[in-house]
Design a protein around this motif. Structure first.
Motif, PDB file in Angstrom:
ATOM      1  N   ALA A 256       0.835  -1.199   0.000  1.00 55.09           N
ATOM      2  CA  ALA A 256       0.000   0.000   0.000  1.00 55.09           C
ATOM      3  C   ALA A 256       0.873   1.254   0.000  1.00 55.09           C
ATOM      4  CB  ALA A 256      -0.919   0.002   1.216  1.00 55.09           C
ATOM      5  N   ALA A 257       1.897   1.261   0.841  1.00 57.73           N
ATOM      6  CA  ALA A 257       2.794   2.419   0.903  1.00 57.73           C
ATOM      7  C   ALA A 257       3.523   2.618  -0.425  1.00 57.73           C
ATOM      8  CB  ALA A 257       3.807   2.239   2.034  1.00 57.73           C
ATOM      9  N   GLY A 323      13.155   6.690  -7.170  1.00 59.44           N
ATOM     10  CA  GLY A 323      13.505   7.370  -5.933  1.00 59.44           C
ATOM     11  C   GLY A 323      12.479   7.132  -4.838  1.00 59.44           C
ATOM     12  N   ALA A 324      11.190   7.190  -5.190  1.00 62.39           N
ATOM     13  CA  ALA A 324      10.128   6.976  -4.199  1.00 62.39           C
ATOM     14  C   ALA A 324      10.184   5.553  -3.662  1.00 62.39           C
ATOM     15  CB  ALA A 324       8.774   7.270  -4.828  1.00 62.39           C
ATOM     16  N   LEU A 325      10.319   4.597  -4.566  1.00 61.64           N
ATOM     17  CA  LEU A 325      10.363   3.203  -4.146  1.00 61.64           C
ATOM     18  C   LEU A 325      11.636   2.900  -3.374  1.00 61.64           C
ATOM     19  CD1 LEU A 325       8.995   0.488  -4.201  1.00 61.64           C
ATOM     20  CD2 LEU A 325      10.027   0.051  -6.432  1.00 61.64           C
ATOM     21  N   ALA A 331      13.854   2.439   4.181  1.00 60.53           N
ATOM     22  CA  ALA A 331      13.204   2.578   5.484  1.00 60.53           C
ATOM     23  C   ALA A 331      12.641   1.241   5.953  1.00 60.53           C
ATOM     24  CB  ALA A 331      12.096   3.628   5.399  1.00 60.53           C
ATOM     25  N   GLU A 332      12.140   0.451   5.028  1.00 59.18           N
ATOM     26  CA  GLU A 332      11.535  -0.834   5.378  1.00 59.18           C
ATOM     27  C   GLU A 332      12.558  -1.805   5.938  1.00 59.18           C
ATOM     28  OE1 GLU A 332       8.164  -3.495   5.531  1.00 59.18           O
ATOM     29  OE2 GLU A 332       8.324  -1.337   5.176  1.00 59.18           O
ATOM     30  N   ALA A 395       7.045   6.087   4.000  1.00 60.40           N
ATOM     31  CA  ALA A 395       7.640   5.272   5.057  1.00 60.40           C
ATOM     32  C   ALA A 395       7.022   5.564   6.413  1.00 60.40           C
ATOM     33  CB  ALA A 395       9.147   5.506   5.108  1.00 60.40           C
ATOM     34  N   THR A 396       6.485   6.756   6.587  1.00 60.22           N
ATOM     35  CA  THR A 396       5.936   7.146   7.886  1.00 60.22           C
ATOM     36  C   THR A 396       4.450   6.887   8.025  1.00 60.22           C
ATOM     37  OG1 THR A 396       5.530   9.426   7.153  1.00 60.22           O
ATOM     38  CG2 THR A 396       7.681   8.944   8.130  1.00 60.22           C
TER      39      THR A 396
END
Length: 421
Positions: A256-257, A323-325, A331-332, A395-396
Motif C-alpha cells: 500500500a505504501a 527514488g520513491a520506491l 526505510a523498510e 515510510a511514515t
C-alpha cells in the motif's frame, strides 16, 4: 511511458513468476503479482496503471487490518487471506471490467483453498467493505477530468498532433502529498549555462540511436528500462516482501505504501512536466543552433535510442518512481540485511536484473533514461530527489479511506474509563 504490446504483457506474466519464488509467497504477494499481470494485459498507460495499483493495494491493506482485528490464531490467517482475495477481486473487477473472467477465476481458486468457515466469511466481508470504501474515496480524484492541454504554437505554425499523456494528472487528488506541487522543483538549467551544455552533450553523445560510445551493457540497460508499467517496479517490492520473517499484515502495508508513493510520484512529476514544458533531447539537439549557447552544436538528423514518451521532458518520471520506491525500501529494511532486489522487463527480452543495494537500483534507472536519449542528466537527478521525499512520506504513514458515517460516529464515542477494583 508506453503501452505494452500483447507479447510484452505475456513476457511480464512469465517474469513475475520467475521473480516471485512461491515457497515464501503469501496472499498479498500472490494477488499483487496477479494484479500486475492483469494491468499489463489491459495495456493501460503508466499513469492510470499506477493509480489502479494504488487503489487495489490500499484496499488490500485496509481489508487485512479489519479482518484480523476480531480473529485469533488460525482464524486470523484465514480471515486475512480471504480479505486479500476479496478486496483484490472487488477493486480489480471495478477498474478492469474487461478482465472479469480472469479475475473471477483467480478469486475462486484462492477462496477454494480456504474452506468454508466463519473466519473466511468474515474476511470476504472485510475485503468487500474495504474495497467499497477505497473505490468511493478515489472515484472523484480527478483522473477522468477533461483534457485542457494547449500545445505551444505560434498562430499558423504546424506542431505534431499526437495526444499528450495524462495532462489532467496535476489536478488529481494525492494520497500522501498535500498537493501535486508540494515537491515541484526549480526550473531546468538555463539554456545559456554550462550545466545545460554538459547535459546536452552527454545525451547527444551517448543517447543517440547511432551512438558510437554507448557500451553494449548500457544499451541493454536502456532497453530494459524502456518499460515503465507497474509490474517492473512491483517485482522489486516483492523482492522485499518475499524475504524470510515477513507476514501478510506487514506486506499489505508495504505494498500500500509503495503503490501510494508511486502514484503520488506520477502526479508530482506530471505537475512539474506540464508546468515547465521543457523540450526533449531530440528537439533540442535538432535545434542546437537556436539556444544561444555556443557550446551546443546542432545535429539535424539526431534521434534517440528509444521512442519519446508523450509528455514534456523535465523531470524524469522513471527517476521519481525509482527514488520513491528506493527510499521506502531503505526505510523498510532499516538496519537489517537487504534482500537481493530483482525484476524483469519485456522490453529487455524478459531478462532479469538484480541489485545488492537500493542506491545501485536507483542509479541504474536514472542512467538508463540518459542512455535511451530521452532525458538529460539534471532531469534524472531532480527526479530522484523528488522521489526520495515522497518515499520518505510513505515510510511514515499509509493514507486510509475515510470511515463510513456509522464508523465515524462509533469512533467518536469515548471509551468508558476503567474502574479500579
Amino acid at each position: 511511458m508506453k503501452h505494452p504490446t500483447p507479447i510484452q504483457a505475456a513476457v511480464v506474466a512469465v517474469a513475475c513468476l520467475v521473480c516471485a519464488p512461491q515457497a515464501r509467497a503469501d496472499a498479498v504477494t500472490d494477488w499483487n503479482a496477479t494484479a500486475a499481470d492483469l494491468v499489463a494485459q489491459a495495456r493501460l498507460g503508466t499513469p492510470p496503471a499506477n493509480r489502479l495499483m494504488a487503489i487495489v493495494q490500499t484496499a488490500v491493506h485496509e481489508a487485512v487490518t479489519a479482518a484480523q482485528l476480531p480473529q485469533a490464531g488460525e482464524g486470523a490467517a484465514i480471515a486475512a487471506d480471504a480479505a486479500v482475495a476479496s478486496a483484490s477481486r472487488a477493486t480489480l473487477a471495478k477498474l478492469l471490467p474487461q478482465q472479469e473472467a480472469a479475475i473471477a477465476n483467480a478469486y475462486r481458486a484462492a477462496i477454494a483453498k480456504l474452506g468454508d468457515s466463519p473466519a473466511a466469511a468474515a474476511g470476504v466481508a472485510a475485503g468487500e467493505q474495504a474495497a467499497a470504501r477505497v473505490l468511493a474515496w478515489r472515484a472523484d480524484d480527478g483522473a477522468t477530468a477533461a483534457d485542457r492541454y494547449r500545445p505551444h504554437a505560434a498562430p499558423g505554425a504546424y506542431v505534431p498532433t499526437a495526444a499528450v499523456a495524462a495532462p489532467q494528472w496535476p489536478q488529481r487528488k494525492t494520497w500522501l502529498m498535500a498537493e501535486a506541487a508540494q515537491f515541484r522543483p526549480g526550473p531546468p538549467p538555463a539554456l545559456g549555462s554550462a550545466q545545460w551544455a554538459r547535459d546536452y552533450e552527454e545525451v547527444k553523445t551517448v543517447g543517440g540511436k547511432a551512438s558510437r560510445v554507448r557500451m553494449p551493457e548500457q544499451t541493454e540497460i536502456a532497453r530494459f528500462w524502456e518499460y515503465s508499467l507497474p509490474p517492473i517496479y512491483h517485482a522489486v517490492v516483492r523482492s522485499m516482501a518475499l524475504a524470510p520473517g515477513r507476514d501478510v499484515k506487514r506486506n499489505a502495508r508495504l505494498f500500500a505504501a509503495a503503490s501510494q508513493a508511486m502514484d503520488d510520484a506520477v502526479i508530482a512529476v506530471m505537475d512539474a512536466k506540464y508546468h515547465y514544458g521543457f523540450w526533449r533531447p531530440v528537439t533540442a539537439i535538432r535545434n542546437g543552433d537556436r539556444d544561444d549557447n555556443p557550446a551546443t552544436e546542432v545535429d539535424a538528423g539526431w534521434t534517440p535510442l528509444v521512442d519519446n514518451p508523450g509528455h514534456p521532458e523535465y523531470p524524469s518520471a522513471h527517476s521519481i518512481l525509482a527514488g520513491a520506491l528506493g527510499e521506502l525500501l531503505k526505510a523498510e529494511v532499516g538496519a537489517g540485511p537487504l534482500p537481493e532486489l530483482a525484476t524483469s522487463s519485456p522490453t529487455g527480452g524478459g531478462a532479469t536484473r538484480r541489485w545488492s543495494s537500493v542506491e545501485a537500483f536507483m542509479k541504474e534507472v536514472s542512467d538508463a533514461r540518459v542512455w535511451e536519449g530521452i532525458h538529460y542528466r539534471t532531469s534524472t537527478e531532480v527526479g530522484l530527489a523528488m522521489g526520495r521525499r515522497i518515499g520518505a512520506l510513505a515510510a511514515t504513514r499509509v493514507a486510509r479511506a475515510p470511515a463510513a458515517p456509522a464508523q465515524q460516529q462509533a469512533m467518536a464515542v469515548p471509551e468508558a474509563p476503567s474502574r479500579a477494583p
